[in-house]
Design a protein around this motif. Structure first.
Motif, PDB file in Angstrom:
ATOM      1  N   ASP A   1       0.809  -1.213   0.000  1.00  0.00           N
ATOM      2  CA  ASP A   1       0.000   0.000   0.000  1.00  0.00           C
ATOM      3  C   ASP A   1       0.850   1.274   0.000  1.00  0.00           C
ATOM      4  OD1 ASP A   1       1.028  -0.443   2.512  1.00  0.00           O
ATOM      5  OD2 ASP A   1      -0.781   0.169   3.591  1.00  0.00           O
ATOM      6  N   SER A   2       2.161   1.106  -0.255  1.00  0.00           N
ATOM      7  CA  SER A   2       3.074   2.249  -0.281  1.00  0.00           C
ATOM      8  C   SER A   2       3.716   2.393  -1.647  1.00  0.00           C
ATOM      9  CB  SER A   2       4.177   2.085   0.779  1.00  0.00           C
ATOM     10  OG  SER A   2       5.159   3.096   0.636  1.00  0.00           O
ATOM     11  N   GLU A   3       3.868   3.621  -2.106  1.00  0.00           N
ATOM     12  CA  GLU A   3       4.515   3.878  -3.400  1.00  0.00           C
ATOM     13  C   GLU A   3       5.985   3.499  -3.383  1.00  0.00           C
ATOM     14  OE1 GLU A   3       0.817   6.199  -3.209  1.00  0.00           O
ATOM     15  OE2 GLU A   3       2.502   5.897  -1.821  1.00  0.00           O
ATOM     16  N   VAL A   4       6.521   3.253  -2.217  1.00  0.00           N
ATOM     17  CA  VAL A   4       7.908   2.793  -2.101  1.00  0.00           C
ATOM     18  C   VAL A   4       8.066   1.418  -2.740  1.00  0.00           C
ATOM     19  CG1 VAL A   4       9.744   2.150  -0.477  1.00  0.00           C
ATOM     20  CG2 VAL A   4       8.336   4.156  -0.027  1.00  0.00           C
ATOM     21  N   SER A   5       7.006   0.618  -2.680  1.00  0.00           N
ATOM     22  CA  SER A   5       7.048  -0.753  -3.190  1.00  0.00           C
ATOM     23  C   SER A   5       7.414  -0.829  -4.678  1.00  0.00           C
ATOM     24  CB  SER A   5       5.719  -1.450  -2.927  1.00  0.00           C
ATOM     25  OG  SER A   5       5.727  -2.769  -3.437  1.00  0.00           O
ATOM     26  N   PRO A   6       6.658  -0.192  -5.589  1.00  0.00           N
ATOM     27  CA  PRO A   6       7.046  -0.256  -7.004  1.00  0.00           C
ATOM     28  C   PRO A   6       8.356   0.473  -7.282  1.00  0.00           C
ATOM     29  CG  PRO A   6       5.221   1.281  -6.703  1.00  0.00           C
ATOM     30  CD  PRO A   6       5.376   0.532  -5.412  1.00  0.00           C
ATOM     31  N   TYR A   7       8.663   1.498  -6.487  1.00  0.00           N
ATOM     32  CA  TYR A   7       9.923   2.220  -6.677  1.00  0.00           C
ATOM     33  C   TYR A   7      11.115   1.284  -6.428  1.00  0.00           C
ATOM     34  CZ  TYR A   7      13.715   5.559  -6.101  1.00  0.00           C
ATOM     35  OH  TYR A   7      14.915   6.217  -6.230  1.00  0.00           O
ATOM     36  N   LEU A   8      11.041   0.477  -5.381  1.00  0.00           N
ATOM     37  CA  LEU A   8      12.119  -0.472  -5.080  1.00  0.00           C
ATOM     38  C   LEU A   8      12.249  -1.512  -6.184  1.00  0.00           C
ATOM     39  CD1 LEU A   8      11.619  -1.087  -1.249  1.00  0.00           C
ATOM     40  CD2 LEU A   8      13.339   0.349  -2.368  1.00  0.00           C
ATOM     41  N   ALA A   9      11.112  -1.944  -6.712  1.00  0.00           N
ATOM     42  CA  ALA A   9      11.146  -2.919  -7.811  1.00  0.00           C
ATOM     43  C   ALA A   9      11.857  -2.343  -9.025  1.00  0.00           C
ATOM     44  CB  ALA A   9       9.733  -3.349  -8.173  1.00  0.00           C
ATOM     45  N   LEU A  10      11.641  -1.060  -9.283  1.00  0.00           N
ATOM     46  CA  LEU A  10      12.226  -0.406 -10.462  1.00  0.00           C
ATOM     47  C   LEU A  10      13.687  -0.029 -10.282  1.00  0.00           C
ATOM     48  CD1 LEU A  10       9.211   1.937 -11.267  1.00  0.00           C
ATOM     49  CD2 LEU A  10      10.097   0.166 -12.790  1.00  0.00           C
ATOM     50  N   THR A  11      14.109   0.214  -9.048  1.00  0.00           N
ATOM     51  CA  THR A  11      15.470   0.712  -8.829  1.00  0.00           C
ATOM     52  C   THR A  11      16.414  -0.292  -8.195  1.00  0.00           C
ATOM     53  OG1 THR A  11      14.818   1.634  -6.671  1.00  0.00           O
ATOM     54  CG2 THR A  11      14.661   3.089  -8.606  1.00  0.00           C
ATOM     55  N   GLU A  12      15.894  -1.196  -7.379  1.00  0.00           N
ATOM     56  CA  GLU A  12      16.765  -2.114  -6.642  1.00  0.00           C
ATOM     57  C   GLU A  12      16.859  -3.503  -7.266  1.00  0.00           C
ATOM     58  OE1 GLU A  12      18.667  -1.311  -4.087  1.00  0.00           O
ATOM     59  OE2 GLU A  12      17.961   0.757  -3.993  1.00  0.00           O
ATOM     60  N   ILE A  13      15.756  -3.962  -7.875  1.00  0.00           N
ATOM     61  CA  ILE A  13      15.765  -5.328  -8.415  1.00  0.00           C
ATOM     62  C   ILE A  13      15.190  -5.360  -9.827  1.00  0.00           C
ATOM     63  CG2 ILE A  13      15.711  -6.490  -6.172  1.00  0.00           C
ATOM     64  CD1 ILE A  13      12.682  -6.821  -6.545  1.00  0.00           C
ATOM     65  N   TYR A  14      15.447  -4.306 -10.601  1.00  0.00           N
ATOM     66  CA  TYR A  14      14.910  -4.216 -11.966  1.00  0.00           C
ATOM     67  C   TYR A  14      15.418  -5.348 -12.863  1.00  0.00           C
ATOM     68  CZ  TYR A  14      19.510  -2.200 -12.792  1.00  0.00           C
ATOM     69  OH  TYR A  14      20.864  -2.016 -12.851  1.00  0.00           O
TER      70      TYR A  14
END
Length: 233
Positions: A179-192
Motif C-alpha cells: 500500500d506504499s509507493e515505495v514498493s514499485p519504486y524499489l522494484a524499479l530501482t533495486e531489483i529491476y
C-alpha cells in the motif's frame, strides 16, 4: 453585493489553485552562499523544478507540483566543481530537511511523508548487505592481485548468495508494503534486473491506489516491455 461576493470567491479559488502541492523547507547550517536546486526524474532525465540562490540565509523553501508520491533530489552547488545531492521521498504537503554545509548528504535529517519513513526503514535494513557487498569487492580485488583462484571462487559464491538475499528481502519488503509507493519504486530501482516472476509478484500485490501512482504505472509498463521483448526472442 452579490457580484462582489462572487468576485471574492473567484479570487480565493484562483489563489488556492496556485498553491504548490509540495513545499520543501530547508535549513543548511553553515551555508552562506551557493545555489540549491530541487530536481526530479522525468522521462529518464533529471530536471530542475525549482531553485534558489543563497546569500546569507540558510533557511529557505522550494516548491513543486506533485501528482503522486515520488523521489526528489536536493542539489547543493557550493560554487565548486562538485554537486552534492540529498534524495528524499515526497508526498503532497511539507517536507523538512535539516543538514549542514560540511556534511550535506550524511547529516541530512528528513521529516515529511510516510513514504520517506518507509524508504528509510528499507535503507536501514538493507545497509548491512550493501556494506558486505563493498567488502567483497575489495576482497576480490586483493585476491585477483594475489592470483588466488580458490579465494576468488569463494568470494563469487558469497556474492551470488548475497545478491539473492537482497532480491528476496526486497521482494518481501515490497509485498509487505503493497500500500506504499515505495514498493514499485524499489522494484524499479533495486531489483529491476531480477527474474520477471519477482517483479510480477510485487506488481500483482499492489493496491489500486499504488498501481495508479507514478511508480505503479512505470512498473506495469516495465513488466509489459520485458514480456513483449521475450515474445519476440
Amino acid at each position: 453585493m452579490k457580484r462582489l461576493s462572487l468576485l471574492t470567491l473567484l479570487i480565493l479559488t484562483v489563489s488556492c489553485a496556485k498553491q504548490p502541492e509540495l513545499t520543501v523547507k530547508t535549513n543548511i547550517k553553515g551555508l552562506k552562499k551557493g545555489t540549491v536546486y530541487l530536481k526530479k526524474v522525468k522521462d529518464t532525465a533529471l530536471i530542475t523544478v525549482d531553485s534558489i540562490q543563497i546569500n546569507g540565509n540558510a533557511e529557505f523553501e522550494l516548491h513543486s507540483d506533485l501528482e503522486s508520491p515520488e523521489v526528489f533530489y536536493l542539489f547543493l552547488n557550493k560554487n565548486t566543481n562538485e554537486d552534492d545531492a540529498i534524495a528524499f521521498f515526497a508526498d503532497k504537503g511539507i517536507t523538512e530537511i535539516n543538514t549542514t554545509l560540511k556534511n550535506f548528504v550524511f547529516d541530512a535529517k528528513i521529516k515529511g511523508s510516510v513514504q520517506q519513513a518507509k524508504w528509510e526503514e528499507y535503507q536501514k535494513m538493507i545497509s548491512k548487505l550493501n556494506s558486505r557487498n563493498l567488502d567483497l569487492i575489495k576482497e576480490k580485488f586483493e585476491a585477483q592481485m594475489e592470483s588466488d583462484t580458490s579465494k576468488i571462487s569463494a568470494i563469487d559464491n558469497e556474492y551470488n548468495g548475497l545478491l539473492k538475499r537482497k532480491y528476496l528481502f526486497t521482494v518481501n519488503f515490497a509485498i509487505n508494503n503493497k500500500d506504499s509507493e515505495v514498493s514499485p519504486y524499489l522494484a524499479l530501482t533495486e531489483i529491476y534486473n531480477a527474474r520477471i516472476n519477482f517483479l510480477d509478484t510485487i506488481n500483482n500485490s499492489l493496491t489500486p491506489k499504488v498501481k495508479a501512482s507514478k511508480y505503479g504505472k512505470q512498473l506495469q509498463d516495465f513488466i509489459d516491455e520485458i514480456k513483449e521483448a521475450d515474445k519476440n526472442n
